[in-house]
Design an enzyme around this catalytic site. Structure first.
Site, PDB file in Angstrom:
ATOM      1  N   TRP A 195      -5.062  -7.528  -6.569  1.00  0.00           N
ATOM      2  CA  TRP A 195      -5.330  -8.942  -6.837  1.00  0.00           C
ATOM      3  C   TRP A 195      -4.453  -9.895  -6.050  1.00  0.00           C
ATOM      4  O   TRP A 195      -4.711 -11.091  -6.032  1.00  0.00           O
ATOM      5  CB  TRP A 195      -5.135  -9.229  -8.337  1.00  0.00           C
ATOM      6  CG  TRP A 195      -3.848  -8.681  -8.868  1.00  0.00           C
ATOM      7  CD1 TRP A 195      -3.666  -7.501  -9.536  1.00  0.00           C
ATOM      8  CD2 TRP A 195      -2.526  -9.241  -8.740  1.00  0.00           C
ATOM      9  NE1 TRP A 195      -2.340  -7.293  -9.823  1.00  0.00           N
ATOM     10  CE2 TRP A 195      -1.617  -8.354  -9.340  1.00  0.00           C
ATOM     11  CE3 TRP A 195      -2.022 -10.414  -8.160  1.00  0.00           C
ATOM     12  CZ2 TRP A 195      -0.237  -8.588  -9.381  1.00  0.00           C
ATOM     13  CZ3 TRP A 195      -0.656 -10.654  -8.195  1.00  0.00           C
ATOM     14  CH2 TRP A 195       0.218  -9.745  -8.806  1.00  0.00           C
ATOM     15  N   ASN A 196      -3.363  -9.376  -5.409  1.00  0.00           N
ATOM     16  CA  ASN A 196      -2.400 -10.335  -4.841  1.00  0.00           C
ATOM     17  C   ASN A 196      -2.901 -11.009  -3.566  1.00  0.00           C
ATOM     18  O   ASN A 196      -2.462 -12.103  -3.224  1.00  0.00           O
ATOM     19  CB  ASN A 196      -1.013  -9.698  -4.651  1.00  0.00           C
ATOM     20  CG  ASN A 196      -1.013  -8.543  -3.687  1.00  0.00           C
ATOM     21  OD1 ASN A 196      -2.063  -7.985  -3.378  1.00  0.00           O
ATOM     22  ND2 ASN A 196       0.150  -8.161  -3.222  1.00  0.00           N
ATOM     23  N   LYS A 219     -14.037  -1.449  -4.639  1.00  0.00           N
ATOM     24  CA  LYS A 219     -13.763  -1.799  -6.046  1.00  0.00           C
ATOM     25  C   LYS A 219     -12.886  -3.052  -5.994  1.00  0.00           C
ATOM     26  O   LYS A 219     -11.736  -2.993  -5.570  1.00  0.00           O
ATOM     27  CB  LYS A 219     -13.047  -0.641  -6.739  1.00  0.00           C
ATOM     28  CG  LYS A 219     -12.286  -1.001  -8.013  1.00  0.00           C
ATOM     29  CD  LYS A 219     -13.203  -1.409  -9.141  1.00  0.00           C
ATOM     30  CE  LYS A 219     -12.436  -1.787 -10.406  1.00  0.00           C
ATOM     31  NZ  LYS A 219     -11.612  -3.007 -10.306  1.00  0.00           N
ATOM     32  N   GLY A 274      -1.934  -0.577  -3.713  1.00  0.00           N
ATOM     33  CA  GLY A 274      -1.523  -0.778  -5.102  1.00  0.00           C
ATOM     34  C   GLY A 274      -0.218  -0.047  -5.382  1.00  0.00           C
ATOM     35  O   GLY A 274       0.549   0.242  -4.451  1.00  0.00           O
ATOM     36  N   SER A 275      -0.011   0.306  -6.625  1.00  0.00           N
ATOM     37  CA  SER A 275       1.291   0.875  -6.999  1.00  0.00           C
ATOM     38  C   SER A 275       1.404   2.348  -6.608  1.00  0.00           C
ATOM     39  O   SER A 275       0.400   3.058  -6.467  1.00  0.00           O
ATOM     40  CB  SER A 275       1.499   0.746  -8.508  1.00  0.00           C
ATOM     41  OG  SER A 275       0.642   1.652  -9.176  1.00  0.00           O
ATOM     42  N   GLU A 296      -1.473   2.266   0.831  1.00  0.00           N
ATOM     43  CA  GLU A 296      -0.375   1.306   1.011  1.00  0.00           C
ATOM     44  C   GLU A 296       0.158   1.013  -0.378  1.00  0.00           C
ATOM     45  O   GLU A 296      -0.504   0.349  -1.177  1.00  0.00           O
ATOM     46  CB  GLU A 296      -0.917   0.059   1.710  1.00  0.00           C
ATOM     47  CG  GLU A 296       0.168  -0.859   2.210  1.00  0.00           C
ATOM     48  CD  GLU A 296       0.299  -2.100   1.370  1.00  0.00           C
ATOM     49  OE1 GLU A 296       1.260  -2.147   0.562  1.00  0.00           O
ATOM     50  OE2 GLU A 296      -0.524  -3.010   1.492  1.00  0.00           O
ATOM     51  N   CYS A 330       3.704  -6.746  -1.553  1.00  0.00           N
ATOM     52  CA  CYS A 330       4.396  -5.453  -1.426  1.00  0.00           C
ATOM     53  C   CYS A 330       5.516  -5.528  -0.399  1.00  0.00           C
ATOM     54  O   CYS A 330       6.374  -4.648  -0.373  1.00  0.00           O
ATOM     55  CB  CYS A 330       3.410  -4.377  -0.989  1.00  0.00           C
ATOM     56  SG  CYS A 330       2.137  -4.089  -2.192  1.00  0.00           S
ATOM     57  N   GLU A 428      10.814  -2.441  -7.909  1.00  0.00           N
ATOM     58  CA  GLU A 428      10.206  -3.615  -7.294  1.00  0.00           C
ATOM     59  C   GLU A 428       9.999  -4.676  -8.398  1.00  0.00           C
ATOM     60  O   GLU A 428       9.363  -4.396  -9.413  1.00  0.00           O
ATOM     61  CB  GLU A 428       8.850  -3.173  -6.723  1.00  0.00           C
ATOM     62  CG  GLU A 428       8.174  -4.168  -5.846  1.00  0.00           C
ATOM     63  CD  GLU A 428       6.869  -3.613  -5.276  1.00  0.00           C
ATOM     64  OE1 GLU A 428       6.289  -2.669  -5.851  1.00  0.00           O
ATOM     65  OE2 GLU A 428       6.431  -4.138  -4.237  1.00  0.00           O
ATOM     66  N   GLU A 505      -2.842   0.006   8.638  1.00  0.00           N
ATOM     67  CA  GLU A 505      -3.973  -0.925   8.583  1.00  0.00           C
ATOM     68  C   GLU A 505      -3.787  -2.005   9.650  1.00  0.00           C
ATOM     69  O   GLU A 505      -2.676  -2.323  10.052  1.00  0.00           O
ATOM     70  CB  GLU A 505      -4.048  -1.557   7.197  1.00  0.00           C
ATOM     71  CG  GLU A 505      -4.279  -0.507   6.125  1.00  0.00           C
ATOM     72  CD  GLU A 505      -4.758  -1.102   4.810  1.00  0.00           C
ATOM     73  OE1 GLU A 505      -3.939  -1.651   4.070  1.00  0.00           O
ATOM     74  OE2 GLU A 505      -5.976  -1.026   4.546  1.00  0.00           O
TER      75      GLU A 505
END
Ligand code: SIN
Length: 532
Positions: A195-196, A219, A274-275, A296, A330, A428, A505
């Protein structure tokens, strides 16, 4: 009403406030509050969807279920989206599989034209897309516009890569053999995004996948599905064929959708941002079908300021790296190591800049930092601050939740006298807290910086060219920023080492994550010329 007034008071200029009569004051304050929590009006209303895009159609979940999406700034309902499940996800995968044979046969140039058109449409609709990002993610409009530009640039970049996918001719070791390679699309890809960056994390993956000739099931994040849906509308207008780009939406059913994607034998590749915890789970789930993966994952970026740094440059870099998206990226600086000779000056100059921040709704013109995504994020930030304080850290600015603005706000915070015993040193934060750790020597700080399971980004500031090479080589991370706090660029490879994942990426490497190399050997080619 009490919190309404408190919110208004903090958003009205003090000079103006002192000259207002009580009744006018209240009227203006109400107007300011309303402006802060406006529902954005889009120039093109058809970009706001309540269905998702699969096989070129706007559809709901087969079950008819939906989930609600709330504005993190005000807590108000934005709208609903389909709560999709295994069956819906399988239908999306099938659509992508059906579209693959024709799409992979297109030339790179044909796919490039589609991506270029999609890029142009994003830029033409940048204001509306930015409004959607601010609305569902909370980041200020200026940052949201920056994200749209960043996101669209991945389509531009990969439109330029699509026609330039080269194989190789290879000198064979066996006499008479001729060896060459081609690159082929890996197939149907599952893309799981956070979402970030509601636009950029999708375009960075989709741009590369489509350039390579793959079809995708994305997704979209449960918190920010509307931006993704607007991108799908533009994909449709850009002439991306049905089934090539599909989006599955879900909130509660996210784990079910994720495991359907990772366990499908039709999906040949999964890319996830994500995490680290979720990354490990998805990797396990993908092992039965031996998928190609690029992940990532989490970061805990060290940010080092040496005594020989330019103080102003280091402060500007720290502001940019630590407080971008209120600390919710991140690659945000998490541990700020400052050498003892410059420590006090840095702490003072950095704190002064943080005091200039204006926190509030991303739609208010003078706001520099918006809310966090939800109250769980606020609680984590609060826990890091309380832990640091308990162990001797001194808060120089901020340090508190902002309930008068809403449940998702936390004051931008600077803490000094941090030690490696504190939780912030090892986890984090993903929020607007900068902890300043003092250090003595280069060797000591490199050891501290590398004392982490993750290794995504690292930053340092120095004017000694030999130190620049030495420290860049010594840091165990995938990306290094020297004398800058901003490293994100579609042209530069983005990705980590250790528990921050694998794969790159963007850049010239990004497209390879969506391709396989095929080798062809022709035997019996060493014959003499006919007639000789
Ligand atoms: C991320 O937070 O995962 C991405 C940040 C970026 O692309 O700059």
């Amino acid at each position: 009403m009490k919190s309404l007034l408190a919110a208004i008071s903090t958003t009205t200029k003090p000079a103006l406030r002192s000259h207002l009569q009580p009744t006018n004051h209240l009227r203006i304050l109400r107007a300011t509050y309303a402006m802060q929590h406006t529902v954005p009006s889009l120039s093109d209303k058809s970009l706001l969807k309540d269905k998702t895009y699969i096989n070129g159609q706007w559809i709901g979940a087969k079950s008819g279920k939906t989930f609600e999406v709330h504005d993190p700034a005000s807590g108000k309902l934005i709208g609903t989206m389909p709560e999709m499940d295994k069956e819906d996800t399988e239908a999306a995968i099938q659509a992508a599989a059906d579209a693959l044979p024709a799409f992979r046969k297109l030339t790179g140039r044909e796919r490039a034209r589609m991506l270029r058109k999609w890029y142009t449409l994003m830029m033409e609709n940048a204001e509306d897309i930015a409004k959607l990002i601010t609305w569902e993610n909370g980041k200020p409009m200026a940052d949201a516009k920056g994200e749209v530009n960043y996101a669209a640039n991945f389509f531009e970049w990969f439109s330029e890569e699509a026609p330039r996918v080269y194989g190789a001719t290879i000198p064979a070791s066996i006499a008479g053999n001729r060896v060459y390679t081609t690159k082929e699309p890996v197939g149907v890809c599952g893309l799981i995004t956070p979402w970030n960056f509601p636009a950029a994390m999708i375009t960075r993956k989709v741009g590369a996948a489509l350039a390579a000739g793959c079809t995708v099931v994305a997704k979209s994040p449960g918190e920010t599905p509307f931006t993704a849906a607007a991108l799908a509308e533009l994909a449709h207008r850009a002439g991306i064929p049905p089934g090539v780009f599909n989006i599955v939406t879900a909130l509660k059913n996210t784990p079910e959708v994720g495991s359907t994607i990772t366990s499908s034998n039709t999906v040949k590749k999964v890319s996830f941002t994500g995490s680290t915890g979720v990354g490990k789970l998805l990797m396990k789930q993908s092992s039965d079908t031996l998928k190609k993966l690029s992940f990532e994952l989490g970061g805990n970026a060290p940010f080092i300021v040496f005594d020989d740094a330019d103080l102003d440059v280091a402060v500007a870099g720290a502001i940019a790296s630590k407080f971008r998206s209120s600390g919710q990226t991140c690659v945000c600086a998490n541990r700020l190591y400052v050498q003892k000779g410059i420590y006090d000056d840095f702490a003072q100059a950095f704190t002064a800049k943080v005091k200039e921040f204006k926190v509030g709704s991303g739609f208010a013109g003078d706001v520099t930092h918006g809310p966090l995504i939800h109250d769980r994020a606020v609680d984590k930030v609060d826990a890091h601050v309380r832990d640091a304080e308990k162990q001797g850290g001194k808060v120089l600015v901020g340090g508190q939740k902002m309930p008068d603005l809403g449940s998702n706000y936390f004051q931008p915070t600077v803490i000094r006298d941090m030690t490696s015993k504190m939780n912030l040193a090892h986890e984090e934060t993903f929020g607007p807290v900068a902890g300043l750790f003092p250090f003595d020597s280069e060797a000591e700080v490199v050891k501290l910086a590398n004392d982490a399971e993750v290794g995504l980004a690292g930053y340092f500031f120095s004017r000694d060219v030999q130190r620049c090479f030495r420290v860049a080589e010594a840091l165990e991370v995938g990306m290094v920023g020297i004398n800058t706090g901003l490293i994100s660029d579609p042209a530069a490879p983005f990705g980590g080492v250790k528990w921050s994942g694998f794969g790159r990426e963007g850049s010239k490497y990004g497209i390879d994550e969506y391709m396989t190399v095929k080798m062809v050997t022709l035997g019996g080619m060493g014959m003499p010329l006919q007639g000789s």
